[in-house]
Scaffold this motif. Structure first.
Motif, mmCIF file in Angstrom:
data_model
loop_
_atom_site.group_PDB
_atom_site.id
_atom_site.type_symbol
_atom_site.label_atom_id
_atom_site.label_comp_id
_atom_site.label_asym_id
_atom_site.label_seq_id
_atom_site.Cartn_x
_atom_site.Cartn_y
_atom_site.Cartn_z
ATOM 1 N N TYR A 166 3.785 -3.245 5.504
ATOM 2 C CA TYR A 166 2.606 -3.427 6.350
ATOM 3 C C TYR A 166 2.376 -2.222 7.254
ATOM 4 C CZ TYR A 166 1.891 -8.389 5.265
ATOM 5 O OH TYR A 166 1.616 -9.577 4.641
ATOM 6 N N PHE A 167 1.094 -1.922 7.475
ATOM 7 C CA PHE A 167 0.693 -0.928 8.464
ATOM 8 C C PHE A 167 -0.610 -1.398 9.082
ATOM 9 C CE2 PHE A 167 -1.405 2.974 9.923
ATOM 10 C CZ PHE A 167 -0.411 3.492 10.723
ATOM 11 N N LEU A 168 -0.594 -1.682 10.386
ATOM 12 C CA LEU A 168 -1.735 -2.234 11.110
ATOM 13 C C LEU A 168 -2.279 -3.489 10.412
ATOM 14 C CD1 LEU A 168 -3.607 1.002 12.246
ATOM 15 C CD2 LEU A 168 -2.133 -0.494 13.606
ATOM 16 N N GLY A 169 -1.355 -4.314 9.917
ATOM 17 C CA GLY A 169 -1.726 -5.597 9.343
ATOM 18 C C GLY A 169 -2.132 -5.563 7.888
ATOM 19 N N GLU A 170 -2.191 -4.371 7.295
ATOM 20 C CA GLU A 170 -2.593 -4.252 5.893
ATOM 21 C C GLU A 170 -1.394 -3.866 5.029
ATOM 22 O OE1 GLU A 170 -5.733 -1.448 5.559
ATOM 23 O OE2 GLU A 170 -7.164 -2.628 6.744
#
Length: 327
Positions: A166-170
């Motif tokens: 995940y990165f910033l919720g994505e």
């Protein structure tokens, strides 16, 4: 992934033990003192083979420093960190022993670093372990607490092609590239890892950790400044220091007396509104040290929909905070 290791190397026909610690620095640094022994600090992207080659190229200077340190104070010449084990109530407990310039023995247990003990260089191991045994109930209860936390977490990633993170919720799909240096970057839906050793999971994990930390150190202070006006109205001063470090037992913590906020580097993997909720939570601790009714009432004033994003944060926690293979 661990950033600190105890290693050995043969220099000039002599076997030398040293501590290697990865840090956010540019160059490899060598230290040798009677109290701490031989200690090497290196940037996250440094390759182990290159570090060993660097040490061998400077073997004469290193051995000279080691011998001088030993002769100047043999009783104090100990490695700055040791990995040891102790039988506590029938359970073999691994712990990290750190010799530091402290006045007394200190003991801590955490989910990300396990059992750690710091002590003055003059204190004998038998006295340190006697102290640990006198605190056996605390140690065992704390270990059981963190083990229960880890039971529901997925196994450690191998950071292979096709895995996601995940990165910033994505979700970002991991894409590996063999390269001359180690770094990571976001490219659309991919987290691209450039590494000198595609098969080294520990190295790849360190590269990702360094990338997440860098992103946190850029984005979290910016978000704190953007959100600050709502806290300033309540007389809260902007923190003197905002830290970002790898933590698994919490998303952040507040030290009101020292005006310090510390956030987990895992935070950058959450959606922005979830990050906002964590920041508001920690700022609220400048007004209320505990989680009282007054605390949550104030948090709701700062962020009325905090419960919605707190729930989402907890749902994502088991996928974002990854259990290390050694836990």
């Amino acid at each position: 992934m661990p950033n600190r290791f105890t290693r050995e190397i043969t220099l000039g026909g002599e076997r030398v033990t040293y501590i290697l610690e990865y840090k956010s620095i540019k160059n490899v640094n060598i230290h040798c003192t009677p109290a701490k022994g031989l200690y090497i600090s290196a940037p996250f992207h440094a390759d182990l083979q290159k570090i060993d080659s660097y040490l061998k190229d400077n073997s004469d200077k290193i051995l000279d420093a080691v011998h001088k340190a030993k002769s100047s104070n043999r009783s104090a010449f100990k490695p700055s960190s040791e990995q040891r084990k102790l039988d506590i109530g029938g359970r073999i407990v691994a712990y990290e022993l750190n010799y530091k310039n402290v006045k007394r023995i200190n003991l801590s247990v955490s989910g990300d670093k396990g059992v750690r003990v710091s002590a003055p260089p003059s204190v004998k191991v038998k006295d340190i372990e006697k102290f640990m045994l006198s605190n056996s109930e605390f140690i065992l209860k704390a270990l059981e607490k963190y083990e229960r936390l880890y039971e529901d977490l997925p196994k450690a990633k191998t950071y292979s092609d096709g895995e996601y993170i995940y990165f910033l919720g994505e979700k970002k799909t991991i894409h590996l590239t063999k390269a001359a240096r180690n770094f990571a970057e976001i490219n659309g839906s991919q987290l691209r890892i450039f590494t000198t050793d595609i098969d080294n999971a520990c190295l790849k994990g360190s590269i990702v950790d360094a990338f997440m930390k860098q992103q946190c150190e850029t984005m979290i202070p910016q978000m704190c400044r953007q959100l600050y006006p709502r806290f300033r109205e309540k007389g809260i001063a902007f923190p003197e220091e905002i830290r970002c470090r790898k933590m698994v037992s919490c998303w952040g913590n507040c030290r009101p007396a020292r005006s310090i906020l510390t956030f987990s580097t895992h935070l950058i993997q959450l959606p922005e509104k979830c990050i906002e909720q964590v920041i508001c939570h920690e700022f609220t601790h400048f007004l209320h040290a505990n989680h009282s009714k007054a605390f949550y009432a104030q948090l709701a004033e700062f962020m009325p929909d905090w419960k919605q994003y707190d729930k989402l944060t907890k749902q994502l926690q088991s996928e974002i905070i990854i259990r290390n293979s050694g836990k």
